[in-house]
Design a protein around this motif. Structure first.
Motif, PDB file in Angstrom:
ATOM      1  N   TYR A  94       0.838  -1.086   0.103  1.00 34.06           N
ATOM      2  CA  TYR A  94       0.098  -0.140  -0.126  1.00 34.06           C
ATOM      3  C   TYR A  94       0.955   1.108   0.110  1.00 34.06           C
ATOM      4  CZ  TYR A  94      -3.099   3.619   1.640  1.00 34.06           C
ATOM      5  OH  TYR A  94      -3.837   4.720   1.918  1.00 34.06           O
ATOM      6  N   TYR A  95       1.726   1.325   1.114  1.00 37.90           N
ATOM      7  CA  TYR A  95       2.749   2.369   1.049  1.00 37.90           C
ATOM      8  C   TYR A  95       3.677   2.606  -0.215  1.00 37.90           C
ATOM      9  CZ  TYR A  95       0.838   3.103   5.629  1.00 37.90           C
ATOM     10  OH  TYR A  95       0.012   3.196   6.817  1.00 37.90           O
ATOM     11  N   LEU A  96       4.139   1.384  -0.881  1.00 41.36           N
ATOM     12  CA  LEU A  96       4.826   1.695  -2.120  1.00 41.36           C
ATOM     13  C   LEU A  96       4.255   2.073  -2.986  1.00 41.36           C
ATOM     14  CD1 LEU A  96       7.622   0.721  -3.022  1.00 41.36           C
ATOM     15  CD2 LEU A  96       6.630  -1.413  -3.736  1.00 41.36           C
ATOM     16  N   LYS A  97       2.773   2.096  -3.287  1.00 42.40           N
ATOM     17  CA  LYS A  97       2.196   2.941  -4.250  1.00 42.40           C
ATOM     18  C   LYS A  97       2.141   4.207  -3.887  1.00 42.40           C
ATOM     19  CE  LYS A  97      -1.428   0.766  -5.945  1.00 42.40           C
ATOM     20  NZ  LYS A  97      -2.601   0.327  -6.308  1.00 42.40           N
ATOM     21  N   LEU A  98       2.320   4.649  -2.633  1.00 45.20           N
ATOM     22  CA  LEU A  98       2.093   6.039  -2.530  1.00 45.20           C
ATOM     23  C   LEU A  98       3.663   6.818  -2.674  1.00 45.20           C
ATOM     24  CD1 LEU A  98      -0.080   6.212   0.900  1.00 45.20           C
ATOM     25  CD2 LEU A  98      -0.749   6.860  -1.299  1.00 45.20           C
ATOM     26  N   SER A  99       4.537   6.042  -1.986  1.00 40.69           N
ATOM     27  CA  SER A  99       5.743   6.462  -1.995  1.00 40.69           C
ATOM     28  C   SER A  99       6.882   5.392  -1.683  1.00 40.69           C
ATOM     29  CB  SER A  99       6.046   7.641  -1.008  1.00 40.69           C
ATOM     30  OG  SER A  99       7.315   7.843  -0.737  1.00 40.69           O
ATOM     31  N   PRO A 100       7.969   5.017  -2.619  1.00 40.83           N
ATOM     32  CA  PRO A 100       8.716   4.099  -2.197  1.00 40.83           C
ATOM     33  C   PRO A 100       9.652   4.397  -0.919  1.00 40.83           C
ATOM     34  CG  PRO A 100       9.021   4.487  -4.453  1.00 40.83           C
ATOM     35  CD  PRO A 100       8.020   5.548  -3.822  1.00 40.83           C
ATOM     36  N   LEU A 101       9.869   5.819  -0.703  1.00 38.17           N
ATOM     37  CA  LEU A 101      10.729   6.033   0.480  1.00 38.17           C
ATOM     38  C   LEU A 101       9.917   5.964   1.891  1.00 38.17           C
ATOM     39  CD1 LEU A 101      13.254   7.023   1.946  1.00 38.17           C
ATOM     40  CD2 LEU A 101      12.373   9.660   1.760  1.00 38.17           C
ATOM     41  N   ILE A 102       8.730   6.315   1.733  1.00 39.71           N
ATOM     42  CA  ILE A 102       7.618   5.957   2.901  1.00 39.71           C
ATOM     43  C   ILE A 102       7.473   4.589   3.276  1.00 39.71           C
ATOM     44  CG2 ILE A 102       5.222   6.323   3.463  1.00 39.71           C
ATOM     45  CD1 ILE A 102       5.225   8.927   2.437  1.00 39.71           C
ATOM     46  N   SER A 103       7.434   3.829   2.216  1.00 39.45           N
ATOM     47  CA  SER A 103       7.260   2.344   2.403  1.00 39.45           C
ATOM     48  C   SER A 103       8.650   1.633   3.116  1.00 39.45           C
ATOM     49  CB  SER A 103       7.190   1.472   1.042  1.00 39.45           C
ATOM     50  OG  SER A 103       8.063   1.429   0.027  1.00 39.45           O
ATOM     51  N   TYR A 104       9.715   2.109   2.655  1.00 34.96           N
ATOM     52  CA  TYR A 104      10.988   1.684   3.340  1.00 34.96           C
ATOM     53  C   TYR A 104      11.027   2.082   4.587  1.00 34.96           C
ATOM     54  CZ  TYR A 104      12.283   1.152  -1.503  1.00 34.96           C
ATOM     55  OH  TYR A 104      12.546   0.799  -2.831  1.00 34.96           O
ATOM     56  N   ILE A 105      10.711   3.312   5.185  1.00 36.61           N
ATOM     57  CA  ILE A 105      10.312   3.725   6.530  1.00 36.61           C
ATOM     58  C   ILE A 105       9.482   3.045   7.183  1.00 36.61           C
ATOM     59  CG2 ILE A 105      10.097   5.637   8.036  1.00 36.61           C
ATOM     60  CD1 ILE A 105      12.658   6.178   6.363  1.00 36.61           C
ATOM     61  N   VAL A 106       8.036   2.855   6.577  1.00 38.63           N
ATOM     62  CA  VAL A 106       7.204   1.796   7.340  1.00 38.63           C
ATOM     63  C   VAL A 106       7.687   0.730   7.502  1.00 38.63           C
ATOM     64  CG1 VAL A 106       4.966   1.027   7.312  1.00 38.63           C
ATOM     65  CG2 VAL A 106       5.297   3.559   6.499  1.00 38.63           C
ATOM     66  N   LEU A 107       8.452   0.222   6.677  1.00 40.57           N
ATOM     67  CA  LEU A 107       9.052  -1.449   6.693  1.00 40.57           C
ATOM     68  C   LEU A 107      10.131  -1.518   8.085  1.00 40.57           C
ATOM     69  CD1 LEU A 107       9.186  -4.392   5.926  1.00 40.57           C
ATOM     70  CD2 LEU A 107      11.342  -3.312   4.241  1.00 40.57           C
TER      71      LEU A 107
END
Length: 185
Positions: A94-107
């Protein structure tokens, strides 16, 4: 000519959604603008800054605590693969669709939560409180405070469904942090 215009108009939208495609980041900005419009009250903003992390941690831990079937092929990793693993996968997608950087931080945040939960499970095995009780104690007051804060909103754009708001909230807070740090994502 009309067919060509219709084709180019359809290319600008994500299939089946009617939302703008993500290459220029408009979808993320749209979510963040909707979230910000529904969270204008200063007290509500403060409540969200304080209560979203323990609520997400508590919900993550409660999902982790749901019994997962024993799968022989996982061997010694049976305790580490559970329903929360699916939550991690869905959240990152879900967050990868919004922003790769945000998805990495959420991970990274979810992996940190996983580490804390594993430590809580070790403490539970040593005679401490059950992990799910600690997660419940984190989640319930946070959820109540967030519901109270959302009730304080007087704007026309009140927060929509709590679940949708919860999905956007971590990304929104990272978005604000990146803005303050002048990080382009």
């Amino acid at each position: 000519m009309a067919a060509d215009k219709k084709y180019t108009d359809n290319k600008k939208q994500s299939p089946g959604t009617g939302n703008p495609a993500r290459p220029d980041g408009k979808l993320a900005e749209q979510y963040f603008n909707e979230y910000a419009a529904g969270h204008q009250d200063a007290v509500n903003k403060t409540i969200h800054y304080i209560c979203i992390p323990p609520l997400i941690f508590g919900l993550f831990g409660l999902i982790w605590a749901i019994p997962f079937p024993h799968l022989g092929f996982l061997g010694q990793y049976n305790g580490y693969f559970n329903w929360a693993s699916f939550v991690i996968a869905i959240a990152i997608y879900y967050y990868l669709k919004l922003s790769p950087l945000i998805s990495y931080i959420v991970l990274l945040i979810l992996l940190g939560f996983s580490y804390i939960i594993i430590e809580l499970l070790a403490w539970q095995a040593a005679g401490g409180f059950p992990m799910w009780v600690i997660c419940f104690i984190c989640a319930l007051p946070s959820l109540n405070a967030i519901i109270y804060g959302n009730g304080r909103e007087v704007t026309a754009a009140k927060p929509r469904l709590l679940f949708l708001s919860l999905a956007v909230a971590p990304a929104y807070f990272l978005h604000l942090l990146f803005k303050k740090l002048f990080v382009k994502y």
